[in-house]
Design a protein around this motif. Sequence first.
Motif, PDB file in Angstrom:
ATOM      1  N   LEU A   1      74.716  30.957  21.436  1.00  0.00           N
ATOM      2  CA  LEU A   1      74.954  29.692  20.737  1.00  0.00           C
ATOM      3  C   LEU A   1      76.275  29.723  19.976  1.00  0.00           C
ATOM      4  O   LEU A   1      76.460  30.539  19.074  1.00  0.00           O
ATOM      5  CB  LEU A   1      73.803  29.408  19.760  1.00  0.00           C
ATOM      6  CG  LEU A   1      72.540  28.778  20.339  1.00  0.00           C
ATOM      7  CD1 LEU A   1      71.875  29.683  21.368  1.00  0.00           C
ATOM      8  CD2 LEU A   1      71.550  28.444  19.223  1.00  0.00           C
ATOM      9  N   LYS A   2      77.168  28.777  20.350  1.00  0.00           N
ATOM     10  CA  LYS A   2      78.477  28.702  19.692  1.00  0.00           C
ATOM     11  C   LYS A   2      78.880  27.256  19.416  1.00  0.00           C
ATOM     12  O   LYS A   2      80.038  26.984  19.139  1.00  0.00           O
ATOM     13  CB  LYS A   2      79.545  29.362  20.567  1.00  0.00           C
ATOM     14  CG  LYS A   2      79.268  30.808  20.933  1.00  0.00           C
ATOM     15  CD  LYS A   2      80.247  31.299  21.977  1.00  0.00           C
ATOM     16  CE  LYS A   2      79.573  32.204  22.965  1.00  0.00           C
ATOM     17  NZ  LYS A   2      80.222  32.255  24.246  1.00  0.00           N
TER      18      LYS A   2
ATOM     19  N   ARG B   1      72.908  31.183  27.577  1.00  0.00           N
ATOM     20  CA  ARG B   1      73.963  30.851  26.615  1.00  0.00           C
ATOM     21  C   ARG B   1      73.768  31.581  25.296  1.00  0.00           C
ATOM     22  O   ARG B   1      72.648  31.688  24.804  1.00  0.00           O
ATOM     23  CB  ARG B   1      73.870  29.331  26.398  1.00  0.00           C
ATOM     24  CG  ARG B   1      74.506  28.821  25.155  1.00  0.00           C
ATOM     25  CD  ARG B   1      73.749  27.641  24.579  1.00  0.00           C
ATOM     26  NE  ARG B   1      74.578  26.988  23.578  1.00  0.00           N
ATOM     27  CZ  ARG B   1      74.129  26.189  22.626  1.00  0.00           C
ATOM     28  NH1 ARG B   1      72.853  25.911  22.528  1.00  0.00           N
ATOM     29  NH2 ARG B   1      74.966  25.655  21.755  1.00  0.00           N
TER      30      ARG B   1
ATOM     31  N   ASP C   1      78.338  28.075  26.766  1.00  0.00           N
ATOM     32  CA  ASP C   1      78.187  27.000  25.806  1.00  0.00           C
ATOM     33  C   ASP C   1      78.639  25.643  26.319  1.00  0.00           C
ATOM     34  O   ASP C   1      77.958  24.638  26.120  1.00  0.00           O
ATOM     35  CB  ASP C   1      78.997  27.364  24.555  1.00  0.00           C
ATOM     36  CG  ASP C   1      78.241  27.042  23.287  1.00  0.00           C
ATOM     37  OD1 ASP C   1      77.077  27.453  23.170  1.00  0.00           O
ATOM     38  OD2 ASP C   1      78.811  26.349  22.436  1.00  0.00           O
TER      39      ASP C   1
ATOM     40  N   ARG D   1      76.476  22.222  26.631  1.00  0.00           N
ATOM     41  CA  ARG D   1      76.838  20.968  25.972  1.00  0.00           C
ATOM     42  C   ARG D   1      76.883  19.822  26.984  1.00  0.00           C
ATOM     43  O   ARG D   1      76.445  18.702  26.696  1.00  0.00           O
ATOM     44  CB  ARG D   1      78.185  21.124  25.259  1.00  0.00           C
ATOM     45  CG  ARG D   1      78.097  21.970  24.000  1.00  0.00           C
ATOM     46  CD  ARG D   1      79.463  22.423  23.521  1.00  0.00           C
ATOM     47  NE  ARG D   1      80.358  21.302  23.323  1.00  0.00           N
ATOM     48  CZ  ARG D   1      81.689  21.424  23.193  1.00  0.00           C
ATOM     49  NH1 ARG D   1      82.238  22.633  23.264  1.00  0.00           N
ATOM     50  NH2 ARG D   1      82.435  20.369  23.009  1.00  0.00           N
TER      51      ARG D   1
ATOM     52  N   GLN E   1      71.433  22.096  20.249  1.00  0.00           N
ATOM     53  CA  GLN E   1      70.345  22.959  20.705  1.00  0.00           C
ATOM     54  C   GLN E   1      69.055  22.163  20.762  1.00  0.00           C
ATOM     55  O   GLN E   1      68.734  21.435  19.830  1.00  0.00           O
ATOM     56  CB  GLN E   1      70.173  24.171  19.780  1.00  0.00           C
ATOM     57  CG  GLN E   1      69.091  25.133  20.216  1.00  0.00           C
ATOM     58  CD  GLN E   1      69.332  25.681  21.619  1.00  0.00           C
ATOM     59  OE1 GLN E   1      70.405  26.204  21.914  1.00  0.00           O
ATOM     60  NE2 GLN E   1      68.340  25.554  22.496  1.00  0.00           N
TER      61      GLN E   1
END
Length: 322
Positions: A284-285, A282, A248, A252, A289
Amino acid sequence: MYRRIHEAIIQSPPINYFDVFKESKEQNFYESQESIIALCTHLQQLITTIEDLDENQLKDEFFKLLQISLWGNKCDLSLSGGESRSQKTDVVNSLENLKPFILVNDVEHLWSLLRNCKKTREKASVISVYIVLDNSGFELVTDLILANFLLSSKLATEVHFYGKMIPWFVSDTTIHDFNWLIEQVKHANHKWMSKCGADWEDYIKMGKWVYHDHIFWTLPHEYCAMPQVAPDLYAELQKAHLILFKGDLNYRKLTGDRKWEFSVPFHQALNGFHPAPLCAIRTLKAETQVGLQPGQGEQLMASEPSWWTTGKYGIFQYDGPL
């Protein structure tokens, strides 16, 4: 915060190499033993027959190990405040049930790229895959299993791993974690697990696996700033045939952690960061996106408001020549 913790420790001999998260990371590895044994057994049995696999069978195994590496990314201690996030189920047998939760699946592009490299390479030339690591423990095992397969299948001739220079986001991989885990696998009381560890140690000795770290990975910059801030690292990455960015935080920083529209193309969100063909892998956390189909993100938001923060969904998002 993580830099401050590190600064406090390095000014305090004799504990200046102490990792405050060491115990949590090691616990994650020990609690995932059954899953690790299942993975190592699967890999070693696969290697014994790998020369007999046709191209479609090899592709299926490649996709399977990529998915295992993806779902290994769920084991992130920075999300659980250091509480156990170990892997206790056999992920190999769960893959079919998890497929609907992959929102972007560009694995065909990865296969095409590496297969073409393999077909066209000269005898003395190399095929380099770089993996920018995320978590130690179970996730690191899944990354090493994938790296082992890449060498055994000749889809790569060398794998370079990039970890963190300091303890970071609780469970991120450092050189100590990398070496410690291989040593633990090598000395495991299970023949296929210990065989994996011995092979991995040999790959390091032969220079087929190379571990790197760089201070840039723990600086606050988005990755599009790398050519200016860390031109030496950017030049290294340009030598890769393929770069896999795990997790993640890497995602980012690839996308600048911006509030993009869901359908903005991944290539655009990278903002000029194109050192080599790359793929973000990844679960998603975090609330960033891109690259979804029109309406896909909005539909998920309406039915499941926390869809992009729980680790339930995953992506393989590729940028590079097609």
